[in-house]
Design a protein around this motif. Structure first.
Motif, PDB file in Angstrom:
ATOM      1  N   TRP A   1      -5.368  -1.075   4.795  1.00 42.28           N
ATOM      2  CA  TRP A   1      -5.818  -0.010   3.887  1.00 42.28           C
ATOM      3  C   TRP A   1      -5.354   1.350   4.406  1.00 42.28           C
ATOM      4  CZ3 TRP A   1      -8.519  -1.501  -0.508  1.00 42.28           C
ATOM      5  CH2 TRP A   1      -9.002  -2.821  -0.514  1.00 42.28           C
ATOM      6  N   PHE A   2      -4.735   2.138   3.521  1.00 40.12           N
ATOM      7  CA  PHE A   2      -4.294   3.490   3.852  1.00 40.12           C
ATOM      8  C   PHE A   2      -5.054   4.486   2.972  1.00 40.12           C
ATOM      9  CE2 PHE A   2      -0.754   0.615   4.621  1.00 40.12           C
ATOM     10  CZ  PHE A   2      -0.360   0.963   5.904  1.00 40.12           C
ATOM     11  N   ILE A   3      -5.323   5.660   3.518  1.00 43.76           N
ATOM     12  CA  ILE A   3      -6.078   6.688   2.787  1.00 43.76           C
ATOM     13  C   ILE A   3      -5.116   7.775   2.322  1.00 43.76           C
ATOM     14  CG2 ILE A   3      -8.055   8.246   2.833  1.00 43.76           C
ATOM     15  CD1 ILE A   3      -8.675   5.254   3.398  1.00 43.76           C
ATOM     16  N   HIS A   4      -5.180   8.096   1.030  1.00 41.56           N
ATOM     17  CA  HIS A   4      -4.380   9.188   0.453  1.00 41.56           C
ATOM     18  C   HIS A   4      -5.281   9.963  -0.510  1.00 41.56           C
ATOM     19  CE1 HIS A   4      -0.991  11.456  -0.970  1.00 41.56           C
ATOM     20  NE2 HIS A   4      -1.102  10.996  -2.199  1.00 41.56           N
ATOM     21  N   PRO A   5      -5.997  10.978  -0.011  1.00 39.48           N
ATOM     22  CA  PRO A   5      -6.983  11.666  -0.846  1.00 39.48           C
ATOM     23  C   PRO A   5      -6.391  12.549  -1.940  1.00 39.48           C
ATOM     24  CG  PRO A   5      -6.835  12.709   1.312  1.00 39.48           C
ATOM     25  CD  PRO A   5      -5.989  11.478   1.370  1.00 39.48           C
ATOM     26  N   ASN A   6      -5.150  13.032  -1.753  1.00 44.95           N
ATOM     27  CA  ASN A   6      -4.552  13.946  -2.729  1.00 44.95           C
ATOM     28  C   ASN A   6      -3.708  13.177  -3.741  1.00 44.95           C
ATOM     29  OD1 ASN A   6      -3.514  16.065  -4.166  1.00 44.95           O
ATOM     30  ND2 ASN A   6      -2.229  16.857  -2.511  1.00 44.95           N
ATOM     31  N   THR A   7      -4.334  12.742  -4.821  1.00 44.72           N
ATOM     32  CA  THR A   7      -3.618  11.941  -5.823  1.00 44.72           C
ATOM     33  C   THR A   7      -2.657  12.765  -6.664  1.00 44.72           C
ATOM     34  OG1 THR A   7      -5.469  12.201  -7.372  1.00 44.72           O
ATOM     35  CG2 THR A   7      -5.477  10.250  -5.947  1.00 44.72           C
ATOM     36  N   HIS A   8      -2.662  14.086  -6.485  1.00 39.78           N
ATOM     37  CA  HIS A   8      -1.739  14.944  -7.238  1.00 39.78           C
ATOM     38  C   HIS A   8      -0.392  15.093  -6.526  1.00 39.78           C
ATOM     39  CE1 HIS A   8      -4.896  16.009 -10.033  1.00 39.78           C
ATOM     40  NE2 HIS A   8      -5.682  16.330  -9.022  1.00 39.78           N
ATOM     41  N   ALA A   9      -0.262  14.460  -5.373  1.00 37.68           N
ATOM     42  CA  ALA A   9       0.994  14.536  -4.621  1.00 37.68           C
ATOM     43  C   ALA A   9       1.487  13.122  -4.329  1.00 37.68           C
ATOM     44  CB  ALA A   9       0.783  15.294  -3.307  1.00 37.68           C
ATOM     45  N   PRO A  10       2.790  12.886  -4.429  1.00 33.57           N
ATOM     46  CA  PRO A  10       3.327  11.555  -4.101  1.00 33.57           C
ATOM     47  C   PRO A  10       3.059  11.199  -2.642  1.00 33.57           C
ATOM     48  CG  PRO A  10       4.967  12.914  -5.242  1.00 33.57           C
ATOM     49  CD  PRO A  10       3.838  13.829  -4.857  1.00 33.57           C
ATOM     50  N   SER A  11       3.056   9.905  -2.357  1.00 30.54           N
ATOM     51  CA  SER A  11       2.828   9.424  -0.993  1.00 30.54           C
ATOM     52  C   SER A  11       3.892   8.397  -0.633  1.00 30.54           C
ATOM     53  CB  SER A  11       1.444   8.773  -0.902  1.00 30.54           C
ATOM     54  OG  SER A  11       1.301   8.053   0.308  1.00 30.54           O
ATOM     55  N   ARG A  12       4.268   8.393   0.646  1.00 29.80           N
ATOM     56  CA  ARG A  12       5.244   7.412   1.133  1.00 29.80           C
ATOM     57  C   ARG A  12       4.587   6.355   2.021  1.00 29.80           C
ATOM     58  NH1 ARG A  12      10.505   7.166   0.642  1.00 29.80           N
ATOM     59  NH2 ARG A  12      10.514   5.916   2.561  1.00 29.80           N
ATOM     60  N   GLN A  13       3.277   6.354   2.130  1.00 31.28           N
ATOM     61  CA  GLN A  13       2.620   5.438   3.057  1.00 31.28           C
ATOM     62  C   GLN A  13       2.934   3.978   2.751  1.00 31.28           C
ATOM     63  OE1 GLN A  13      -1.468   7.100   4.720  1.00 31.28           O
ATOM     64  NE2 GLN A  13      -1.487   7.131   2.489  1.00 31.28           N
ATOM     65  N   LEU A  14       2.884   3.604   1.465  1.00 33.92           N
ATOM     66  CA  LEU A  14       3.131   2.213   1.101  1.00 33.92           C
ATOM     67  C   LEU A  14       4.597   1.843   1.303  1.00 33.92           C
ATOM     68  CD1 LEU A  14       0.905   1.943  -2.106  1.00 33.92           C
ATOM     69  CD2 LEU A  14       0.396   1.105   0.203  1.00 33.92           C
ATOM     70  N   VAL A  15       5.489   2.771   0.975  1.00 36.49           N
ATOM     71  CA  VAL A  15       6.923   2.518   1.175  1.00 36.49           C
ATOM     72  C   VAL A  15       7.214   2.317   2.655  1.00 36.49           C
ATOM     73  CG1 VAL A  15       9.256   3.448   0.880  1.00 36.49           C
ATOM     74  CG2 VAL A  15       7.509   3.855  -0.884  1.00 36.49           C
ATOM     75  N   ASP A  16       6.648   3.188   3.481  1.00 33.44           N
ATOM     76  CA  ASP A  16       6.880   3.084   4.922  1.00 33.44           C
ATOM     77  C   ASP A  16       6.289   1.788   5.482  1.00 33.44           C
ATOM     78  OD1 ASP A  16       8.159   5.508   4.846  1.00 33.44           O
ATOM     79  OD2 ASP A  16       6.437   6.665   5.574  1.00 33.44           O
ATOM     80  N   ALA A  17       5.121   1.388   4.972  1.00 36.58           N
ATOM     81  CA  ALA A  17       4.489   0.160   5.467  1.00 36.58           C
ATOM     82  C   ALA A  17       5.367  -1.059   5.189  1.00 36.58           C
ATOM     83  CB  ALA A  17       3.120  -0.007   4.824  1.00 36.58           C
ATOM     84  N   VAL A  18       5.915  -1.122   3.968  1.00 31.76           N
ATOM     85  CA  VAL A  18       6.771  -2.260   3.625  1.00 31.76           C
ATOM     86  C   VAL A  18       8.083  -2.198   4.407  1.00 31.76           C
ATOM     87  CG1 VAL A  18       8.004  -3.432   1.762  1.00 31.76           C
ATOM     88  CG2 VAL A  18       5.720  -2.492   1.345  1.00 31.76           C
ATOM     89  N   THR A  19       8.622  -0.987   4.565  1.00 28.56           N
ATOM     90  CA  THR A  19       9.866  -0.818   5.316  1.00 28.56           C
ATOM     91  C   THR A  19       9.711  -1.322   6.749  1.00 28.56           C
ATOM     92  OG1 THR A  19      10.474   1.123   3.988  1.00 28.56           O
ATOM     93  CG2 THR A  19      11.575   0.869   6.110  1.00 28.56           C
ATOM     94  N   ASN A  20       8.546  -1.070   7.332  1.00 26.67           N
ATOM     95  CA  ASN A  20       8.321  -1.431   8.734  1.00 26.67           C
ATOM     96  C   ASN A  20       7.743  -2.831   8.915  1.00 26.67           C
ATOM     97  OD1 ASN A  20       9.207   1.111   9.625  1.00 26.67           O
ATOM     98  ND2 ASN A  20       7.182   2.012   9.263  1.00 26.67           N
ATOM     99  N   TRP A  21       7.501  -3.525   7.810  1.00 25.95           N
ATOM    100  CA  TRP A  21       6.962  -4.885   7.907  1.00 25.95           C
ATOM    101  C   TRP A  21       7.991  -5.808   8.556  1.00 25.95           C
ATOM    102  CZ3 TRP A  21       6.965  -8.959   3.515  1.00 25.95           C
ATOM    103  CH2 TRP A  21       6.164 -10.054   3.870  1.00 25.95           C
ATOM    104  N   ASP A  22       7.522  -6.639   9.471  1.00 26.63           N
ATOM    105  CA  ASP A  22       8.389  -7.626  10.128  1.00 26.63           C
ATOM    106  C   ASP A  22       8.656  -8.750   9.129  1.00 26.63           C
ATOM    107  OD1 ASP A  22       9.829  -9.125  11.907  1.00 26.63           O
ATOM    108  OD2 ASP A  22       8.103  -9.715  13.137  1.00 26.63           O
ATOM    109  N   TRP A  23       9.757  -8.610   8.395  1.00 22.44           N
ATOM    110  CA  TRP A  23      10.048  -9.522   7.279  1.00 22.44           C
ATOM    111  C   TRP A  23      10.113 -10.973   7.753  1.00 22.44           C
ATOM    112  CZ3 TRP A  23       9.976  -7.320   2.560  1.00 22.44           C
ATOM    113  CH2 TRP A  23      10.285  -8.139   1.472  1.00 22.44           C
ATOM    114  N   PRO A  24       9.350 -11.879   7.117  1.00 19.64           N
ATOM    115  CA  PRO A  24       9.287 -13.261   7.603  1.00 19.64           C
ATOM    116  C   PRO A  24      10.458 -14.106   7.111  1.00 19.64           C
ATOM    117  CG  PRO A  24       7.868 -13.014   5.705  1.00 19.64           C
ATOM    118  CD  PRO A  24       8.446 -11.644   5.973  1.00 19.64           C
ATOM    119  N   GLU A  25      10.624 -15.245   7.754  1.00 21.08           N
ATOM    120  CA  GLU A  25      11.593 -16.232   7.286  1.00 21.08           C
ATOM    121  C   GLU A  25      11.003 -16.976   6.083  1.00 21.08           C
ATOM    122  OE1 GLU A  25      14.632 -16.813   8.394  1.00 21.08           O
ATOM    123  OE2 GLU A  25      14.514 -15.289   9.971  1.00 21.08           O
TER     124      GLU A  25
END
Length: 261
Positions: free
Chosen positions: A180-204
């Motif tokens: 779970w990530f917190i992003h209180p300012n919904t009027h501004a874009p966020s990269r938290q989810l993009v970064d989380a997926v980018t850094n995920w250790d992609w499985p076989e």
């Protein structure tokens, strides 16, 4: 010759409550729900909203004859056909948006219209691993998808919410790790989810996705998943549900233009 469009069903509020500080669950009831698919949790539906002081008779006439009332797209969170009930979760945006304002004021006996629901976004589960990503707007579809998965499913889920108290209990398989990530300012874009997926250790093995949320993040995730990772489209549900600065009608128009273009 096209058959005439079906008139939306009239649903009444059974009760409404905040399940978290920024999510309102409205339980709706109607005899029409008995005929709906019991497996439609996670499917889209259209909610038609009455005017603030509109009578039920006037609203029924408008549903039948037009002009079309204000309409918004939502997800069936739970359905209980035997009890003629279904639950719709609304993000509480205050009274600025028509759907949020209606949900905040919803009391037993008040009404709305409903068209659908359609088919759930993920109906077959066959992957080695699952990737689920959602912000508050897509938490209902993500939650329903997780709860429909085989109990031995493995994978990861990344959620972005407005406040720590917006964390919900989800009956996900034990093998799905929830973050779970917190992003209180919904009027501004966020990269938290993009970064989380980018850094995920992609499985076989084969990966299936259920990804939805704000369109700026979704565009980046779609490129990452389909282009960089090369997942086949049939294994991926990836959809923009809203965009910072746009109301739903404007966002839908933008999506249609992107498809045409």
């Amino acid at each position: 010759m096209k058959s005439p469009k079906k008139t939306p069903a009239l649903l009444k509020v059974a009760h409404a409550r905040h399940v978290t500080p920024n999510m309102i669950r409205v339980t709706l009831t109607s005899p029409a729900i008995k005929d709906m698919d019991a497996n439609c949790e996670g499917a889209n539906c259209k909610i038609f909203l009455p005017g603030e002081t509109q009578s039920q008779a006037s609203f029924l006439a408008q549903l039948r004859d037009g002009p079309r009332p204000t309409v918004r797209t939502y997800t069936v969170r739970h359905i209980r056909p035997h009890a003629s009930e279904l639950d719709i979760d609304f993000v509480d945006h205050g009274d600025a948006g028509p759907a949020s304002a209606w949900a905040r004021a919803a009391k037993p006996g008040q009404f709305c219209g409903l068209a659908g629901p359609g088919t759930p976004k993920v109906t077959d589960f066959y992957a080695d691993h699952y990737l689920v990503v959602a912000d508050m707007s897509a938490l209902p579809v993500a939650s329903a998808t997780l709860e429909a998965m085989p109990r031995d499913a493995k994978g990861i889920a990344f959620f972005e919410i407005n406040h720590p108290n917006d964390i919900q209990r989800i009956a996900a398989p034990e093998g799905i790790v929830l973050h779970w990530f917190i992003h209180p300012n919904t009027h501004a874009p966020s990269r938290q989810l993009v970064d989380a997926v980018t850094n995920w250790d992609w499985p076989e093995g084969r990966v299936q996705t259920c990804i939805a949320g704000e369109s700026t993040a979704i565009k980046a995730l779609r490129s990452l998943i389909l282009s960089d990772k090369g997942l086949p489209k049939q294994d991926c549900y990836i959809s923009g549900y809203w965009k910072v600065g746009l109301i739903e009608d404007e966002h839908q128009k933008m999506k249609r233009s992107e498809v045409v273009g």
